[in-house]
Every structure is written in C-alpha cells, then in structure tokens.
Scaffold this motif. Structure first.
Motif, mmCIF file in Angstrom:
data_model
loop_
_atom_site.group_PDB
_atom_site.id
_atom_site.type_symbol
_atom_site.label_atom_id
_atom_site.label_comp_id
_atom_site.label_asym_id
_atom_site.label_seq_id
_atom_site.Cartn_x
_atom_site.Cartn_y
_atom_site.Cartn_z
ATOM 1 N N ILE A 176 52.067 21.230 -5.421
ATOM 2 C CA ILE A 176 51.332 22.634 -4.815
ATOM 3 C C ILE A 176 51.123 22.203 -3.197
ATOM 4 N N ILE A 177 51.286 23.483 -2.905
ATOM 5 C CA ILE A 177 51.573 23.095 -1.353
ATOM 6 C C ILE A 177 49.801 23.723 -1.050
ATOM 7 N N GLY A 178 49.198 22.782 -0.124
ATOM 8 C CA GLY A 178 47.688 23.671 0.337
ATOM 9 C C GLY A 178 47.586 23.946 1.492
ATOM 10 N N VAL A 179 47.051 24.927 2.369
ATOM 11 C CA VAL A 179 47.066 25.333 3.487
ATOM 12 C C VAL A 179 46.242 26.129 3.971
ATOM 13 N N HIS A 180 45.179 24.836 4.889
ATOM 14 C CA HIS A 180 44.128 25.397 4.889
ATOM 15 C C HIS A 180 44.279 26.466 6.470
ATOM 16 N N LYS A 223 53.479 25.877 -6.086
ATOM 17 C CA LYS A 223 52.459 26.733 -5.735
ATOM 18 C C LYS A 223 52.138 26.884 -4.214
ATOM 19 N N VAL A 224 52.001 27.580 -3.951
ATOM 20 C CA VAL A 224 50.550 27.380 -2.319
ATOM 21 C C VAL A 224 49.664 27.755 -2.827
ATOM 22 N N PHE A 225 48.234 27.121 -1.931
ATOM 23 C CA PHE A 225 47.084 27.294 -2.570
ATOM 24 C C PHE A 225 46.370 26.877 -1.202
ATOM 25 N N LEU A 226 45.868 28.713 -0.792
ATOM 26 C CA LEU A 226 45.253 29.281 0.799
ATOM 27 C C LEU A 226 43.755 28.704 0.370
ATOM 28 N N CYS A 227 42.974 27.937 1.325
ATOM 29 C CA CYS A 227 41.732 27.763 1.787
ATOM 30 C C CYS A 227 41.844 28.822 3.040
ATOM 31 N N THR A 228 40.615 29.917 3.611
ATOM 32 C CA THR A 228 40.730 30.404 4.732
ATOM 33 C C THR A 228 39.516 30.962 4.694
ATOM 34 N N ASP A 229 38.657 31.361 5.809
ATOM 35 C CA ASP A 229 37.506 31.965 6.400
ATOM 36 C C ASP A 229 36.869 33.142 6.990
ATOM 37 N N SER A 230 38.928 34.016 6.133
ATOM 38 C CA SER A 230 39.324 35.366 6.421
ATOM 39 C C SER A 230 40.007 36.294 5.863
ATOM 40 N N PRO A 242 54.225 35.269 -2.547
ATOM 41 C CA PRO A 242 53.964 36.041 -3.913
ATOM 42 C C PRO A 242 53.353 34.904 -5.133
ATOM 43 N N GLU A 243 53.809 33.642 -4.903
ATOM 44 C CA GLU A 243 53.379 32.804 -5.403
ATOM 45 C C GLU A 243 51.777 31.796 -4.913
ATOM 46 N N LEU A 244 51.474 33.199 -3.936
ATOM 47 C CA LEU A 244 50.090 32.094 -3.321
ATOM 48 C C LEU A 244 48.423 32.174 -4.151
ATOM 49 N N PHE A 245 47.968 31.559 -4.626
ATOM 50 C CA PHE A 245 46.778 31.603 -4.894
ATOM 51 C C PHE A 245 46.044 31.584 -4.081
ATOM 52 N N THR A 246 44.674 32.091 -5.014
ATOM 53 C CA THR A 246 43.016 31.328 -3.647
ATOM 54 C C THR A 246 41.717 31.061 -4.756
ATOM 55 N N VAL A 247 40.599 30.900 -4.791
ATOM 56 C CA VAL A 247 39.583 30.258 -5.114
ATOM 57 C C VAL A 247 38.637 32.034 -4.934
ATOM 58 N N PRO A 248 38.411 32.343 -6.081
ATOM 59 C CA PRO A 248 37.541 33.287 -5.930
ATOM 60 C C PRO A 248 36.146 33.101 -5.006
ATOM 61 N N LYS A 249 36.010 33.485 -4.083
ATOM 62 C CA LYS A 249 34.287 33.557 -3.281
ATOM 63 C C LYS A 249 34.399 34.691 -2.582
ATOM 64 N N ARG A 250 32.996 34.763 -1.878
ATOM 65 C CA ARG A 250 32.454 35.730 -1.512
ATOM 66 C C ARG A 250 33.037 35.723 0.634
ATOM 67 N N PHE A 251 33.176 36.807 0.952
ATOM 68 C CA PHE A 251 34.343 36.333 2.779
ATOM 69 C C PHE A 251 32.831 36.912 3.235
ATOM 70 N N GLN A 252 32.516 36.768 4.989
ATOM 71 C CA GLN A 252 31.958 37.696 5.465
ATOM 72 C C GLN A 252 32.791 38.866 5.995
ATOM 73 N N ALA A 253 31.798 39.974 6.209
ATOM 74 C CA ALA A 253 32.308 40.865 6.789
ATOM 75 C C ALA A 253 33.101 41.050 7.755
ATOM 76 N N ASP A 254 33.789 41.473 7.562
ATOM 77 C CA ASP A 254 35.382 41.295 9.055
ATOM 78 C C ASP A 254 35.272 41.420 10.256
ATOM 79 N N GLN A 255 34.706 40.049 11.121
ATOM 80 C CA GLN A 255 34.465 39.603 12.561
ATOM 81 C C GLN A 255 32.991 38.920 12.558
#
Length: 329
Positions: A176-180, A223-230, A242-255
């Motif tokens: 796993i390649i984790g990307v923050h 596989k690529v695991f992405l964590c981000t706030d956007s 295309p192999e990237l996956f994320t953990v389902p979560k709620r994002f804030q609205a844009d900006q």
C-alpha cells in the motif's frame, strides 16, 4: 481520577483544541517536559474542534483511558473539570484571575509558544507548580518522546475495529502506497501555503511522487490509498490512478474549511484517527505537504517515506525508515 492534595503536586497541562495531529505532537512535547521534571501530566482537550460540549475532554472521546505514560502519572478524563491546579503558573500570563484568562489573542499564544520553547531548550525545571502548554509545540521534543506517546496511547475500541476491518478489506495481500494531501479547502493553511502556490503544479507534483513510489520494488500488488480534506483532490487523483481507494467519509463543502471542524463533530475525529492509523500501516507514505502534523505518526513508523523538500517544494526526498515499525493497532 482525583488529585491527591496531600502531596506537593506539580503538573504539566497539555491544552489543545486543534486537529488531532497537532494535539498528539504537542502532547509529546508536554510529556517530555513532565518526564524530565518529575511532574504529572494533565491532558486537557476541552473546547475541541471535534466536540460541541466545551466542558467535554476530547481525549477520552477518541482514546482509551490511561493513567501512566512512561512513568508519568496522567489525568486525561472529564475529571479535569474538577481539578484545581496549583500556582504559580508558567507562562506567567496564567497567573491572572480566571476571568481574565478567557480571551487570549493570537500574539499571546505565539509568545507563550516561544516561552515554552525556551524553557524546554534550557533543559531545566522552573519554579512554577503548573506549566501550561496551550500552544502548538510541534518540533519541541525529540522523536523518542513522540514514539513514546504513539506507542502508549490507543484509539477507542470502536475506532480500532474500524481500522482493522478496513485493513482486512483493502490492505491485506497488497503493498500500500499511502498518500496524504493536505489541501485546506479554503482554510488559512499558513506554513503549508508555499506548497500550494500553484494548485495545478501541486497536484502534478503529487502524481509524480505516486509514480516514483510505484516504481520502487514491491513484493506484492500495489494499491494507492488516499487521505485528503478535499473532494476535488479525490476526483483529480482517482482519474489518474484507477487503483486508488479512499475511506468513505463526509467532506466539507468546497472552500468551507478543514475536516477538523465542529460542523462534522466527533465523526470528523473518528475519521481522522482511522486514516491516521491506516497510514501508519502502509508500506510507503507520501506526505504533501510534509509540514502537516497529521502524517507525523506515519513519518515515524512507516518503512518508506516520500516527501517534498521544505526548502524546495519541487524536490522529492525518499526516506528509508525501515528500522522502525508501528505496532499494529
């Protein structure tokens, strides 16, 4: 836990209301000083950005109870509301009457951060019975203190269960390649700003880092695991990998600002810890920007780190961290 007033108790109080990465790193600095000076440690995360009750301590909301860290006695639950810490206090501002301590302007917080830094660097104790650490204290301790904190505290059982379920679903049998990617989503990102001077270039840099990480030797499918706030970052990177996956979560609205927000409540803290500890179980982690405290856990324990030079954000650095591994949560 009631404080035994029959003894001449002396304390370090770690007060933070920010994102959990900052809270934990600043806690490590406070613990380090308490350990060196024989004081008890109080973890006071009331007023947290993750809780709507100003008198609730965020530490027990997210972590298991603990009474000792490396020989330092710890107070970390809502009993903090009933503890009267003895004076005199350091920094001296805290010797004011309580009513005068309600509002602290930013310049006062920055001044206290510098005063605490000078105290810690001096390697001496001070005369104050209670040292109040109510400022960002990242970089104010060595990595040994940080590792002690991360190895001593553990998330609550329900968070651990979620981490393990996601690990079994997505991580098992893969490299796993984790990307923050700390975007800010409209927040004042301060020290992170140079990395986002040109958003298009910034995301191209992240893509370059992912390709670099994928080109390293791997013993299992990647596989690529992405964590981000956007959500925009998710859309951009998932279209390239295309192999990237994320953990389902709620994002804030844009900006609308960061994920450590009262608008998301405890769900925001829950999601943050799940991602923080999953990043710590990756084979490689990419940190963008490397100034984000959220990836400090991964930086200390993941075998291979790819990050961007603080002095030249265009330059990638590959760090071999293989001698240190995090205990599985």
């Amino acid at each position: 836990m009631l404080v035994d007033r029959s003894r001449n108790d002396r304390f370090v109080v770690s007060r933070r209301r920010t994102g959990l990465g900052d809270c934990l790193w600043s806690l490590a600095s406070a613990w380090d000083y308490a350990h060196r000076t024989g004081r008890a440690l109080a973890i006071d995360w009331r007023g947290s950005c993750y809780l709507d009750n100003p008198f609730a301590n965020a530490f027990p909301a997210f972590f298991k109870p603990i009474e000792d860290i490396g020989g330092v006695r710890v107070i970390c639950d809502d009993q903090i509301n009933h503890v009267s810490f003895p004076g005199p206090f350091f920094p001296s501002w805290w010797n004011k009457p309580s009513i005068d301590c309600v509002y602290r302007p930013d310049e006062q917080i920055f001044q206290e951060r510098d005063e605490l830094n000078d105290l810690f660097q001096a390697q001496d104790d001070c005369e104050a019975n209670t040292v109040v650490c109510d400022a960002c204290l990242m970089w104010r301790c060595d990595e040994k203190a940080e590792r002690t904190i991360f190895r001593s505290i553990t998330p609550r059982v329900e968070i651990e269960d979620r981490i393990e379920a996601l690990y079994q679903e997505h991580f098992d049998g893969h490299s796993i390649i984790g990307v923050h990617v700390r975007h800010g989503n409209g927040e004042d990102i301060m020290d992170h700003a140079p990395f986002w001077a040109d958003p298009k270039v910034a995301l191209e840099q992240v893509c370059t880092a992912i390709r670099m990480a994928k080109a390293q030797p791997h013993s299992r499918p990647v596989k690529v695991f992405l964590c981000t706030d956007s959500a925009k970052v998710v859309d951009r990177l998932s279209g390239v990998f295309p192999e990237l996956f994320t953990v389902p979560k709620r994002f804030q609205a844009d900006q609308a600002g960061p994920l450590h927000s009262a608008a998301l409540g405890t769900d925001g803290g829950f999601s943050a810890l799940v991602e923080m500890y999953l990043l710590g179980r990756c084979d490689t982690v990419i940190r963008f920007p490397p100034t984000s405290a959220f990836t400090r856990y991964a930086r200390l324990f993941v075998p291979r780190i790819v990050e961007f030079d603080l002095n030249d954000p265009r330059r990638l650095i590959l760090i071999d961290n293989s001698l240190e591994r995090s205990p599985a949560p």
